[in-house]
Scaffold this motif. Structure first.
Motif, mmCIF file in Angstrom:
data_model
loop_
_atom_site.group_PDB
_atom_site.id
_atom_site.type_symbol
_atom_site.label_atom_id
_atom_site.label_comp_id
_atom_site.label_asym_id
_atom_site.label_seq_id
_atom_site.Cartn_x
_atom_site.Cartn_y
_atom_site.Cartn_z
ATOM 1 N N PRO B 97 12.552 1.124 -3.523
ATOM 2 C CA PRO B 97 11.543 0.567 -2.618
ATOM 3 C C PRO B 97 10.142 1.113 -2.916
ATOM 4 O O PRO B 97 9.976 2.318 -3.063
ATOM 5 C CB PRO B 97 12.014 1.020 -1.228
ATOM 6 N N ALA B 98 9.178 0.220 -3.005
ATOM 7 C CA ALA B 98 7.786 0.616 -3.257
ATOM 8 C C ALA B 98 7.154 0.949 -1.914
ATOM 9 O O ALA B 98 6.350 0.203 -1.375
ATOM 10 C CB ALA B 98 7.041 -0.509 -3.969
ATOM 11 N N ASP B 99 7.545 2.103 -1.375
ATOM 12 C CA ASP B 99 7.191 2.424 0.010
ATOM 13 C C ASP B 99 6.134 3.509 0.120
ATOM 14 O O ASP B 99 5.955 4.089 1.186
ATOM 15 C CB ASP B 99 8.451 2.810 0.784
ATOM 16 N N GLY B 100 5.448 3.799 -0.979
ATOM 17 C CA GLY B 100 4.445 4.862 -0.944
ATOM 18 C C GLY B 100 3.087 4.390 -0.448
ATOM 19 O O GLY B 100 2.914 3.244 -0.037
ATOM 20 N N GLU B 101 2.110 5.293 -0.534
ATOM 21 C CA GLU B 101 0.741 4.952 -0.126
ATOM 22 C C GLU B 101 0.007 4.212 -1.236
ATOM 23 O O GLU B 101 -1.060 3.654 -1.019
ATOM 24 C CB GLU B 101 -0.058 6.221 0.203
ATOM 25 N N GLU B 102 0.598 4.214 -2.398
ATOM 26 C CA GLU B 102 -0.075 3.665 -3.565
ATOM 27 C C GLU B 102 0.964 3.252 -4.594
ATOM 28 O O GLU B 102 2.030 3.844 -4.664
ATOM 29 C CB GLU B 102 -0.970 4.759 -4.159
ATOM 30 N N ILE B 103 0.653 2.240 -5.401
ATOM 31 C CA ILE B 103 1.458 1.975 -6.594
ATOM 32 C C ILE B 103 0.553 2.071 -7.814
ATOM 33 O O ILE B 103 -0.643 1.747 -7.755
ATOM 34 C CB ILE B 103 2.188 0.613 -6.565
ATOM 35 N N ILE B 104 1.137 2.538 -8.908
ATOM 36 C CA ILE B 104 0.395 2.795 -10.142
ATOM 37 C C ILE B 104 1.154 2.140 -11.284
ATOM 38 O O ILE B 104 2.332 2.415 -11.474
ATOM 39 C CB ILE B 104 0.297 4.323 -10.404
ATOM 40 N N ALA B 105 0.490 1.254 -12.036
ATOM 41 C CA ALA B 105 1.137 0.563 -13.156
ATOM 42 C C ALA B 105 0.602 1.116 -14.463
ATOM 43 O O ALA B 105 -0.613 1.091 -14.708
ATOM 44 C CB ALA B 105 0.883 -0.940 -13.071
ATOM 45 N N ARG B 106 1.525 1.617 -15.300
ATOM 46 C CA ARG B 106 1.149 2.160 -16.612
ATOM 47 C C ARG B 106 1.693 1.245 -17.692
ATOM 48 O O ARG B 106 2.901 1.183 -17.897
ATOM 49 C CB ARG B 106 1.747 3.566 -16.786
#
Lengths: 159, 159, 159, 159
Positions: B97-106
């Motif tokens: 689950p993408a449940d954080g405060e932020e998502i980061i795509a590398r």
């Protein structure tokens, strides 16, 4: 795969309407239900400047989001009440510029019943009354119990 | 495949910054450049209620949009000046689950040079200082001339 | 997702060896285990005229078959004894001609534990001692009980 | 995208027959042309012990190989004479066990003309006269000049 118990299919469709009107990306991006029947769901979204990429076409992520939502809904309509399809993976080919006034995603469940559901999705762009296929994809869903997957949004958003 | 002419790679990176600040979905959804080097681009996006799905996690389409943008940018940094990568297809597996405060795509280019470019993308969700891999994908890009693909947005939006 | 019970990981690896030496495509096409550890499996296959496409490179289906086998094995090494990963879907990008004397697929599980497992796979071609990445993919697996999925081959082949 | 010159479509179909009977994996695995028309190609393959996985069903790589061959052929029938589609990437969902006496791949070009071609493929398994959809996929092709891509197999195989 064990078969789901016989159910009325109206409940998953009312669930779809409920989810689409909850606060969140589907509502904020203007997704709307065009048609829903067991195994088939059509969603649409109107052009808006904040949904476009650099060349003025619908952004690939926006197209994928509509396709994903339609696929999840199409699979969910085949699940027993209280179950919902969440996305395991999705893949989308972009076939022509999504440069119309609207995009329309038509999803059709190809597999459902057990743990895994699969739907194919065609995305149409409508420009001055002419429809053109602009994207095509396949999504794999996993059926989960609704309570575990969907806390009330207020509980999740009190950050 | 013929090799692209030797170029300074600074121009594609300045192109990336220009595109990210143009009106449209990348800017409206809050994407920002974290890091950019030849063949590698990292983008991030902060949590916002209008980017979430029903369970309060980043929507699959939003995750894919960030991955797509990063992949296109990573491939574009490897192209000669005046060329840009547009998405042929993308596929993303959602791993947690993408449940954080932020998502980061590398994104990292795995192939580039001729007509076709391919990048792999890992998407991290950051929650209370802890990073977790929440999605992984591959995108295929096609190199096109910039003028043809990118009319000024005003020209395209005067509908 | 519930956690699998603690197990020794040696059994899934011996299962892998057993499956690879059963009559069938993996054995007939010359797949062999190069390395196997929990979550990571490397398989290889030597060049043979009956595995090539029209231009004399390994056929895309052959490359995908090796990648699929390695991915299933990598996920299976993370499952409890008596469970095996069967392929839900696979996607592979072909990055350069697979024109070496051998191809080598290195799979790494990215997700495992519950019903779904995901692995990424890089496929290398080795030509005159030089390695080159020729394909990259992602596969999604579903864990099933071994007895149900694997009748003894003799029972299945007495047609 | 520039349009290909008007051509007779018979030549790409005779090319398909030529390629399918060349020594290599398509011939060795028993692929045969069932039907070919501009944009649509159907290939089939009979059950054989050396094409099966551990449970006695067609191996995922074998299914993907047939799908790939059909997709490439369907796109190639839309290309000008002297051009052939080579696979950029393919993705396949496995929907039910391929446990019949035969598998049949029906590919349909969804995009063609310029550099990139895309086809969708459904794979049917036929068991005691009953057909069932066992796999569904999408493949992306790149058009290349035939001489460069297809040296005579003898030249390539004199190792």
């Amino acid at each position: 795969m064990s078969e789901p118990p016989a159910i009325t299919r109206t409940n998953p469709i009312s669930l779809l309407h409920r989810i689409m009107t909850m606060p969140g990306y589907p509502q904020a991006s203007g997704m709307r239900v065009v048609d829903a029947a067991p195994g088939r769901v059509t969603l649409a979204m109107a052009r808006r400047p904040d949904l476009m990429q650099f060349a003025g076409h619908f952004h690939g992520g926006v197209i994928t989001g509509l396709a994903d939502q339609a696929a999840g809904a199409a699979v969910t309509t085949m699940l027993p009440e209280g179950r919902i399809g969440v996305t395991v993976e999705i893949k989308v080919n972009f076939l022509s510029p999504a440069d119309g006034e609207e995009i329309i995603a038509r999803a059709e469940a190809m597999q459902s019943g057990g743990t895994i559901g699969v739907a194919k999705i065609e995305v149409i762009t409508q420009k001055k009354g002419v429809e053109r296929l602009c994207a095509f994809g396949i999504a794999t869903m996993r059926a989960v119990d609704l309570p575990a997957a969907a806390p009330t949004p207020s509980a999740d958003d009190t950050r």
